[in-house]
Motif scaffolding. Sequence first.
Motif, short mmCIF file in Angstrom:
data_model
loop_
_atom_site.label_atom_id
_atom_site.label_comp_id
_atom_site.label_asym_id
_atom_site.label_seq_id
_atom_site.Cartn_x
_atom_site.Cartn_y
_atom_site.Cartn_z
N THR A 158 -28.91 -23.73 10.71
CA THR A 158 -29.82 -24.24 9.69
C THR A 158 -30.18 -23.15 8.71
OG1 THR A 158 -31.86 -23.67 10.86
CG2 THR A 158 -30.80 -25.76 11.43
N SER A 159 -30.67 -23.56 7.55
CA SER A 159 -31.03 -22.57 6.53
C SER A 159 -32.17 -21.67 7.00
CB SER A 159 -31.42 -23.27 5.23
OG SER A 159 -32.57 -24.07 5.41
N ARG A 160 -33.04 -22.18 7.87
CA ARG A 160 -34.13 -21.36 8.39
C ARG A 160 -33.61 -20.15 9.16
NH1 ARG A 160 -39.25 -23.40 9.26
NH2 ARG A 160 -39.31 -22.34 11.28
N ARG A 161 -32.41 -20.29 9.74
CA ARG A 161 -31.85 -19.23 10.57
C ARG A 161 -30.77 -18.42 9.86
NH1 ARG A 161 -32.88 -18.96 15.68
NH2 ARG A 161 -30.86 -17.95 16.05
N LEU A 162 -30.53 -18.71 8.60
CA LEU A 162 -29.40 -18.08 7.89
C LEU A 162 -29.45 -16.56 7.94
CD1 LEU A 162 -26.91 -18.15 6.09
CD2 LEU A 162 -28.43 -18.47 4.12
N LEU A 177 -29.64 -28.44 6.69
CA LEU A 177 -31.11 -28.54 6.57
C LEU A 177 -31.64 -27.52 5.57
CD1 LEU A 177 -32.21 -29.12 10.27
CD2 LEU A 177 -31.44 -30.79 8.58
N THR A 178 -31.06 -27.52 4.40
CA THR A 178 -31.45 -26.56 3.38
C THR A 178 -32.72 -27.01 2.66
OG1 THR A 178 -30.05 -27.66 1.75
CG2 THR A 178 -29.06 -25.88 3.00
N SER A 179 -33.28 -26.10 1.88
CA SER A 179 -34.47 -26.39 1.08
C SER A 179 -34.38 -25.57 -0.20
CB SER A 179 -35.73 -26.02 1.86
OG SER A 179 -35.82 -24.60 2.03
N ASP A 180 -35.38 -25.73 -1.06
CA ASP A 180 -35.40 -24.94 -2.29
C ASP A 180 -35.41 -23.45 -1.99
OD1 ASP A 180 -35.39 -27.23 -3.84
OD2 ASP A 180 -37.57 -27.35 -3.94
N ARG A 181 -36.03 -23.08 -0.86
CA ARG A 181 -36.12 -21.66 -0.50
C ARG A 181 -34.76 -21.06 -0.16
NH1 ARG A 181 -41.06 -23.48 2.02
NH2 ARG A 181 -39.85 -24.05 3.88
N THR A 182 -33.81 -21.95 0.21
CA THR A 182 -32.48 -21.45 0.57
C THR A 182 -31.82 -20.73 -0.60
OG1 THR A 182 -32.25 -23.35 2.04
CG2 THR A 182 -30.26 -22.09 1.57
N LEU A 183 -32.08 -21.19 -1.82
CA LEU A 183 -31.47 -20.57 -2.99
C LEU A 183 -31.91 -19.12 -3.14
CD1 LEU A 183 -31.76 -23.53 -5.52
CD2 LEU A 183 -29.73 -22.77 -4.27
N ALA A 184 -33.14 -18.82 -2.78
CA ALA A 184 -33.61 -17.44 -2.84
C ALA A 184 -32.84 -16.57 -1.85
CB ALA A 184 -35.12 -17.38 -2.56
N ASP A 185 -32.56 -17.11 -0.66
CA ASP A 185 -31.78 -16.36 0.33
C ASP A 185 -30.37 -16.10 -0.18
OD1 ASP A 185 -33.90 -16.32 2.13
OD2 ASP A 185 -33.28 -18.18 3.10
N LEU A 186 -29.79 -17.08 -0.85
CA LEU A 186 -28.42 -16.94 -1.33
C LEU A 186 -28.32 -15.98 -2.52
CD1 LEU A 186 -27.16 -20.64 -1.12
CD2 LEU A 186 -26.69 -18.75 0.45
N ARG A 222 -28.13 -23.71 -8.38
CA ARG A 222 -29.50 -24.14 -8.66
C ARG A 222 -29.50 -25.35 -9.59
NH1 ARG A 222 -31.16 -19.61 -9.70
NH2 ARG A 222 -32.23 -19.16 -7.73
N ALA A 223 -28.69 -25.30 -10.64
CA ALA A 223 -28.62 -26.40 -11.58
C ALA A 223 -28.02 -27.66 -10.94
CB ALA A 223 -27.78 -25.99 -12.80
N ALA A 224 -27.00 -27.49 -10.11
CA ALA A 224 -26.35 -28.63 -9.46
C ALA A 224 -27.30 -29.30 -8.46
CB ALA A 224 -25.08 -28.18 -8.76
N ARG A 225 -28.10 -28.49 -7.77
CA ARG A 225 -29.04 -29.06 -6.80
C ARG A 225 -30.07 -29.93 -7.51
NH1 ARG A 225 -33.34 -28.20 -3.06
NH2 ARG A 225 -32.58 -28.53 -0.92
N GLU A 226 -30.57 -29.45 -8.63
CA GLU A 226 -31.53 -30.24 -9.40
C GLU A 226 -30.90 -31.49 -9.99
OE1 GLU A 226 -34.83 -29.97 -9.48
OE2 GLU A 226 -34.34 -28.51 -7.91
N ALA A 227 -29.64 -31.39 -10.40
CA ALA A 227 -28.94 -32.56 -10.94
C ALA A 227 -28.80 -33.64 -9.87
CB ALA A 227 -27.58 -32.15 -11.47
N MET A 236 -29.73 -33.86 -0.38
CA MET A 236 -29.28 -33.35 0.92
C MET A 236 -28.08 -32.46 0.63
SD MET A 236 -29.30 -36.58 3.54
CE MET A 236 -30.75 -37.59 3.82
N ASP A 237 -28.21 -31.19 0.90
CA ASP A 237 -27.09 -30.30 0.62
C ASP A 237 -26.80 -29.41 1.81
OD1 ASP A 237 -29.56 -29.01 0.07
OD2 ASP A 237 -28.57 -27.49 -1.15
N LEU A 238 -25.60 -28.89 1.83
CA LEU A 238 -25.15 -27.96 2.87
C LEU A 238 -24.04 -27.13 2.30
CD1 LEU A 238 -22.77 -29.65 5.46
CD2 LEU A 238 -23.31 -30.67 3.25
N PHE A 239 -23.62 -26.10 3.04
CA PHE A 239 -22.55 -25.26 2.52
C PHE A 239 -21.84 -24.52 3.64
CE2 PHE A 239 -26.66 -23.10 2.11
CZ PHE A 239 -26.45 -21.89 2.76
#
Length: 248
Positions: A158-162, A177-186, A222-227, A236-239
């Motif tokens: 999960t993104s919490r454990r990335l 199980l990503t969130s907006d905070r995941t983008l900061a980690d990436l 970031r732009a694609a997630r908002e779109a 719902m996204d994953l990678f």
Amino acid sequence: MTLLHVVGFGMGPHHLTWEAAQALTEADYVLAVRKGPSDPLLEVRRAICDSFGVELVEVSDPERDRDDPADYPAAVRDWHRARVAAFAEEIAEREGTGAFLVWGDPSLYDSTLRVLEQIAELVEVTWTVVPGISAPQILAARHGVVLHDVGGPVHVTTSRRLRAEIDAGQGNLVVMLTSDRTLADLADPALADWRIWWGANLGAAGEQLVAGRLGDVVAELRAAREAARESAGWVMDLFLLRAPEQAR
């Protein structure tokens, strides 16, 4: 004894397998939670129920602490207990065969089966499980990739454990199980040379795909997630994330 079918449905009616369709044909009603006055995810379930002529029984979703609580597992357990009580009450009042519709596949980051084990402590139920098309499967198909190297592993987390998983040496990860905070980690410069294959709302309206060197595509992600969120009202996204030395 009430029979319940737990049916994985991927991302919508178009992902239903023949076995899933058979289970819904046998069902007299489908139980589902409503998350607020407007719930686009519930409407996907409604569309499936309507296509099979099955009653959709709505249960209000209990409140849950989603503010990244210190004891996250405990918060989830409390939330599950409240759901259990609500579902058990509905099942006890009904006759016939029931069903739960599960996003993706019931075996992967879904708690329906755990909830059912607790429901069984309150009312007499038994259940069957019908597998569904999972998000990692769709992600790999959309990008035309294999999730692992030849004979190699893939670590699903999960993104919490990335961050912790990367620090522990994982170099080929499917992250859910990503969130907006995941983008900061990436956006971490230490990950700039890693390769990512990302997708949001896969198989649904407004599907978004991004792939490339992570340092080059963070803004695009970031732009694609908002779109995706703007198109569907939810995201719902994953990678798949792969270290430079493992990228092919």
